[in-house]
Design a protein around this motif. Structure first.
Motif, PDB file in Angstrom:
ATOM      1  N   TRP A 143       0.859  -1.185   0.000  1.00 16.28           N
ATOM      2  CA  TRP A 143       0.000   0.000   0.000  1.00 16.28           C
ATOM      3  C   TRP A 143       0.894   1.234   0.000  1.00 16.28           C
ATOM      4  CZ3 TRP A 143      -5.357  -0.838   0.111  1.00 16.28           C
ATOM      5  CH2 TRP A 143      -5.737  -2.151   0.430  1.00 16.28           C
ATOM      6  N   VAL A 144       0.566   2.241  -0.825  1.00 13.75           N
ATOM      7  CA  VAL A 144       1.377   3.454  -0.881  1.00 13.75           C
ATOM      8  C   VAL A 144       0.506   4.678  -0.588  1.00 13.75           C
ATOM      9  CG1 VAL A 144       3.055   2.470  -2.472  1.00 13.75           C
ATOM     10  CG2 VAL A 144       1.054   3.664  -3.391  1.00 13.75           C
ATOM     11  N   ASP A 145       1.173   5.830  -0.416  1.00 12.40           N
ATOM     12  CA  ASP A 145       0.462   7.015   0.062  1.00 12.40           C
ATOM     13  C   ASP A 145       0.125   8.033  -1.019  1.00 12.40           C
ATOM     14  OD1 ASP A 145       2.980   7.954  -0.504  1.00 12.40           O
ATOM     15  OD2 ASP A 145       3.302   8.942   1.432  1.00 12.40           O
ATOM     16  N   ASP A 146       0.483   7.773  -2.251  1.00 15.45           N
ATOM     17  CA  ASP A 146       0.298   8.781  -3.292  1.00 15.45           C
ATOM     18  C   ASP A 146      -0.263   8.133  -4.551  1.00 15.45           C
ATOM     19  OD1 ASP A 146       0.854  10.611  -5.530  1.00 15.45           O
ATOM     20  OD2 ASP A 146       1.970  11.780  -4.056  1.00 15.45           O
ATOM     21  N   GLU A 147      -1.466   8.539  -4.926  1.00 18.83           N
ATOM     22  CA  GLU A 147      -2.147   7.944  -6.076  1.00 18.83           C
ATOM     23  C   GLU A 147      -1.450   8.274  -7.386  1.00 18.83           C
ATOM     24  OE1 GLU A 147      -6.759   7.508  -7.705  1.00 18.83           O
ATOM     25  OE2 GLU A 147      -6.190   9.261  -6.498  1.00 18.83           O
ATOM     26  N   VAL A 148      -0.936   9.489  -7.511  1.00 18.16           N
ATOM     27  CA  VAL A 148      -0.259   9.887  -8.746  1.00 18.16           C
ATOM     28  C   VAL A 148       1.066   9.145  -8.905  1.00 18.16           C
ATOM     29  CG1 VAL A 148       0.726  11.807 -10.042  1.00 18.16           C
ATOM     30  CG2 VAL A 148      -1.369  12.137  -8.751  1.00 18.16           C
ATOM     31  N   GLU A 149       1.809   9.033  -7.815  1.00 16.17           N
ATOM     32  CA  GLU A 149       3.082   8.303  -7.879  1.00 16.17           C
ATOM     33  C   GLU A 149       2.838   6.840  -8.233  1.00 16.17           C
ATOM     34  OE1 GLU A 149       6.021   9.455  -7.854  1.00 16.17           O
ATOM     35  OE2 GLU A 149       5.735  11.488  -7.103  1.00 16.17           O
ATOM     36  N   LEU A 150       1.752   6.260  -7.720  1.00 12.72           N
ATOM     37  CA  LEU A 150       1.411   4.885  -8.066  1.00 12.72           C
ATOM     38  C   LEU A 150       1.071   4.767  -9.547  1.00 12.72           C
ATOM     39  CD1 LEU A 150       0.789   1.953  -7.456  1.00 12.72           C
ATOM     40  CD2 LEU A 150      -1.456   2.656  -6.599  1.00 12.72           C
ATOM     41  N   LEU A 184      -3.590  21.970 -19.618  1.00 12.58           N
ATOM     42  CA  LEU A 184      -2.142  22.166 -19.649  1.00 12.58           C
ATOM     43  C   LEU A 184      -1.713  22.548 -21.056  1.00 12.58           C
ATOM     44  CD1 LEU A 184      -0.526  19.175 -17.654  1.00 12.58           C
ATOM     45  CD2 LEU A 184      -0.596  21.584 -16.968  1.00 12.58           C
ATOM     46  N   PRO A 185      -0.728  23.461 -21.190  1.00  6.50           N
ATOM     47  CA  PRO A 185      -0.143  23.694 -22.504  1.00  6.50           C
ATOM     48  C   PRO A 185       0.743  22.515 -22.876  1.00  6.50           C
ATOM     49  CG  PRO A 185       1.017  24.979 -20.849  1.00  6.50           C
ATOM     50  CD  PRO A 185      -0.154  24.335 -20.150  1.00  6.50           C
ATOM     51  N   LEU A 186       0.962  22.311 -24.158  1.00  2.00           N
ATOM     52  CA  LEU A 186       1.719  21.153 -24.624  1.00  2.00           C
ATOM     53  C   LEU A 186       3.093  21.069 -23.974  1.00  2.00           C
ATOM     54  CD1 LEU A 186       1.908  18.714 -26.511  1.00  2.00           C
ATOM     55  CD2 LEU A 186       2.707  20.262 -28.318  1.00  2.00           C
ATOM     56  N   LYS A 192       2.087  15.877 -12.591  1.00  2.00           N
ATOM     57  CA  LYS A 192       2.069  15.772 -11.129  1.00  2.00           C
ATOM     58  C   LYS A 192       1.682  17.102 -10.489  1.00  2.00           C
ATOM     59  CE  LYS A 192       5.449  12.029 -10.584  1.00  2.00           C
ATOM     60  NZ  LYS A 192       6.774  11.644 -10.036  1.00  2.00           N
ATOM     61  N   ALA A 193       2.224  18.197 -11.017  1.00  2.24           N
ATOM     62  CA  ALA A 193       1.899  19.516 -10.475  1.00  2.24           C
ATOM     63  C   ALA A 193       0.418  19.828 -10.677  1.00  2.24           C
ATOM     64  CB  ALA A 193       2.772  20.584 -11.142  1.00  2.24           C
ATOM     65  N   TRP A 194      -0.120  19.444 -11.837  1.00  2.00           N
ATOM     66  CA  TRP A 194      -1.545  19.653 -12.086  1.00  2.00           C
ATOM     67  C   TRP A 194      -2.383  18.873 -11.076  1.00  2.00           C
ATOM     68  CZ3 TRP A 194      -5.651  16.485 -12.966  1.00  2.00           C
ATOM     69  CH2 TRP A 194      -6.837  17.086 -13.423  1.00  2.00           C
ATOM     70  N   GLY A 195      -1.981  17.642 -10.797  1.00  5.01           N
ATOM     71  CA  GLY A 195      -2.711  16.819  -9.833  1.00  5.01           C
ATOM     72  C   GLY A 195      -2.719  17.425  -8.444  1.00  5.01           C
ATOM     73  N   GLN A 196      -1.608  18.048  -8.046  1.00  8.68           N
ATOM     74  CA  GLN A 196      -1.549  18.689  -6.734  1.00  8.68           C
ATOM     75  C   GLN A 196      -2.475  19.897  -6.667  1.00  8.68           C
ATOM     76  OE1 GLN A 196       2.642  19.497  -6.337  1.00  8.68           O
ATOM     77  NE2 GLN A 196       3.138  17.414  -5.677  1.00  8.68           N
ATOM     78  N   ARG A 197      -2.630  20.587  -7.797  1.00  2.00           N
ATOM     79  CA  ARG A 197      -3.510  21.758  -7.845  1.00  2.00           C
ATOM     80  C   ARG A 197      -4.983  21.387  -7.987  1.00  2.00           C
ATOM     81  NH1 ARG A 197       0.360  23.320 -11.723  1.00  2.00           N
ATOM     82  NH2 ARG A 197      -1.221  23.033 -13.369  1.00  2.00           N
ATOM     83  N   ASN A 198      -5.239  20.193  -8.508  1.00  2.00           N
ATOM     84  CA  ASN A 198      -6.617  19.795  -8.816  1.00  2.00           C
ATOM     85  C   ASN A 198      -6.941  18.410  -8.246  1.00  2.00           C
ATOM     86  OD1 ASN A 198      -7.533  21.960 -11.015  1.00  2.00           O
ATOM     87  ND2 ASN A 198      -5.413  21.381 -11.476  1.00  2.00           N
ATOM     88  N   PRO A 199      -6.819  18.238  -6.931  1.00  2.00           N
ATOM     89  CA  PRO A 199      -7.055  16.900  -6.357  1.00  2.00           C
ATOM     90  C   PRO A 199      -8.465  16.387  -6.603  1.00  2.00           C
ATOM     91  CG  PRO A 199      -6.964  18.581  -4.640  1.00  2.00           C
ATOM     92  CD  PRO A 199      -6.503  19.243  -5.902  1.00  2.00           C
ATOM     93  N   GLN A 200      -9.426  17.289  -6.721  1.00  2.00           N
ATOM     94  CA  GLN A 200     -10.815  16.868  -6.923  1.00  2.00           C
ATOM     95  C   GLN A 200     -11.054  16.312  -8.317  1.00  2.00           C
ATOM     96  OE1 GLN A 200      -9.698  19.922  -6.823  1.00  2.00           O
ATOM     97  NE2 GLN A 200     -10.581  21.044  -8.568  1.00  2.00           N
ATOM     98  N   LYS A 201     -10.174  16.631  -9.265  1.00  2.00           N
ATOM     99  CA  LYS A 201     -10.309  16.145 -10.635  1.00  2.00           C
ATOM    100  C   LYS A 201      -9.421  14.940 -10.929  1.00  2.00           C
ATOM    101  CE  LYS A 201     -11.182  20.753 -12.626  1.00  2.00           C
ATOM    102  NZ  LYS A 201     -10.698  21.721 -13.667  1.00  2.00           N
ATOM    103  N   LEU A 202      -8.528  14.639 -10.010  1.00  2.00           N
ATOM    104  CA  LEU A 202      -7.474  13.663 -10.293  1.00  2.00           C
ATOM    105  C   LEU A 202      -8.005  12.263 -10.554  1.00  2.00           C
ATOM    106  CD1 LEU A 202      -4.464  13.134 -10.540  1.00  2.00           C
ATOM    107  CD2 LEU A 202      -4.405  12.743  -8.067  1.00  2.00           C
ATOM    108  N   GLY A 203      -8.895  11.776  -9.692  1.00  2.00           N
ATOM    109  CA  GLY A 203      -9.394  10.411  -9.843  1.00  2.00           C
ATOM    110  C   GLY A 203     -10.056  10.195 -11.188  1.00  2.00           C
TER     111      GLY A 203
END
Length: 394
Positions: free
Chosen positions: A197-204, A248-250, A259-270
């Motif tokens: 089990w790990v603590d970060d969904e994006v890293e997984l 995101l721009p290209l 990863k940075a986008w995911g940190q800014r938008n946790p509600q959209k990440l899943g």
């Protein structure tokens, strides 16, 4: 006649029930598997290898000798591997002469005859985890489920070499295995198959893309995990999707940018991650393994191992790469070894550069999207005995 038609019936059954044919990958494929590219290996002289005289060949010897632990079982590689083993401790000049005497360079060309292709990078990530679930460690790595079917038809149809059919039984039918969204909506389908089990969904998520990595447990123990299987669904690039959505721009659609986008938008990440139907299963590797295992079955060497399309470039062979450093015009000439494969690595002139472990490796891999040329170094025995066609499909 009935026996001859039986394998075709199996193929038809699997295809009619929409099972996906994918390569045995290091990572999930970006698209459904395309027909095998027409291998084009053009014999050349050593003077045609851009940067050959500048590249440092010494570190490539150890990587190639790891390949030889597998290649030595193939008669046409045996003598070359014996000679390579005798070169331990020799000078760079002597080793360069060894390669020039025992190999014939073949430029890898695309089916249209062009020589340029895409070179990307990958690395071995480090995640924080636990062997038990908790509020902090709530994202599981799974081992291969028992119900996942993997069908290999290459003995009957050699043209399907490096391809597998994946699915599951539903009654008497073979249907696609569960997608990432299916697994996320009903984790009980994989209950009991949790490895860590790990603590970060994006890293997984990115661990699944890389195909192997390390997990640091709370007691400081490091667990190395490697690719075991994949669910058979094609990979959909979430970076491309973010660009299409205007999120995101290209130029920011790199691993770091996502990863940075995911940190800014946790509600959209899943929701974003579930758009990628591909899902990778892992196994725990012995602690003594010196590196992540590639598709050849040998540990990868940082800065010297390449993931290639095995339908075009023979696994285990030395490959000279002429490209540029990530996000620069600085030339990068490197003798590498083809020791890995990946579902996203499709095409003749296409490779993934293994950068190794750590932050610098992650930074370089995340930025790398360069143009490059490739030359496969084929043993003279292959060439003299006319086995170059066989070498292309190993």
């Amino acid at each position: 006649m009935k026996d001859q038609l039986a394998p075709l019936a199996v193929v038809a059954l699997l295809l009619l029930n929409a099972c996906t044919i994918v390569p045995t990958p290091r990572v999930a494929s970006e698209k459904p598997a395309a027909p095998s590219p027409a291998p084009v290996l053009k014999p050349t002289g050593w003077d045609s290898l851009t940067g050959w005289s500048e590249g440092d060949v010494l570190p490539a010897l150890d990587a190639f000798l790891r390949s030889c632990s597998v290649l030595k079982n193939q008669p046409l590689w045996q003598e070359t591997c014996i000679q390579a083993d005798s070169m331990r401790g020799q000078t760079a000049a002597s080793l360069r002469q060894f390669f020039e005497s025992h190999f014939v360079p073949h430029q890898v060309l695309n089916s249209d005859g062009s020589g340029d292709g895409l070179i990307t990078g990958y690395y071995e990530p480090l995640l924080k985890g636990s062997r038990t679930q908790s509020r902090r460690y709530r994202y599981p790595l799974y081992t291969t489920p028992d119900e996942l079917l993997v069908v290999d038809l290459s003995e009957v149809y050699p043209e399907l070499k490096n391809m597998r059919l994946r699915g599951r039984l539903q009654g008497r039918k073979v249907v696609p295995y569960y997608s990432r969204s299916d697994i996320a909506s009903n984790p009980s389908r994989l209950q009991g198959k949790e490895l860590l089990w790990v603590d970060d969904e994006v890293e997984l998520f990115f661990l699944q893309i890389q195909g192997s990595g390390r997990v640091e447990l709370e007691n400081g123990e490091i667990v190395r995990v490697g690719y075991a299987e994949q669910n058979g669904h094609p990979y959909k690039s979430i970076g491309k999707l973010l660009v299409e959505r205007g999120e995101l721009p290209l130029e920011k659609a790199s691993m770091q940018g996502i990863k940075a986008w995911g940190q800014r938008n946790p509600q959209k990440l899943g929701e974003l991650l579930r758009q990628n139907s591909s899902f990778v299963f892992f196994l725990e590797l012995p602690a003594a393994v010196p590196g992540p295992l590639g598709s050849l079955g040998v540990p990868l060497t940082a800065g010297r191992s390449l993931a290639v399309d095995p339908r075009a470039v023979p696994q285990g062979a030395p490959v000279f790469l002429a490209t540029t450093w990530p996000n620069t015009d600085k030339q990068l000439y490197r003798l590498m070894v083809a020791q890995d494969a990946g579902g996203a690595i499709k095409g003749n002139v296409r490779a993934d550069f293994f950068w190794g472990f750590g932050r610098e490796a992650a930074d370089q891999a995340g930025k790398m999207r360069q143009t490059g040329k490739m030359w496969v170094l084929m043993p003279t025995s292959y060439v003299s005995q006319g086995y170059i066609r066989e070498a292309q499909i190993r």
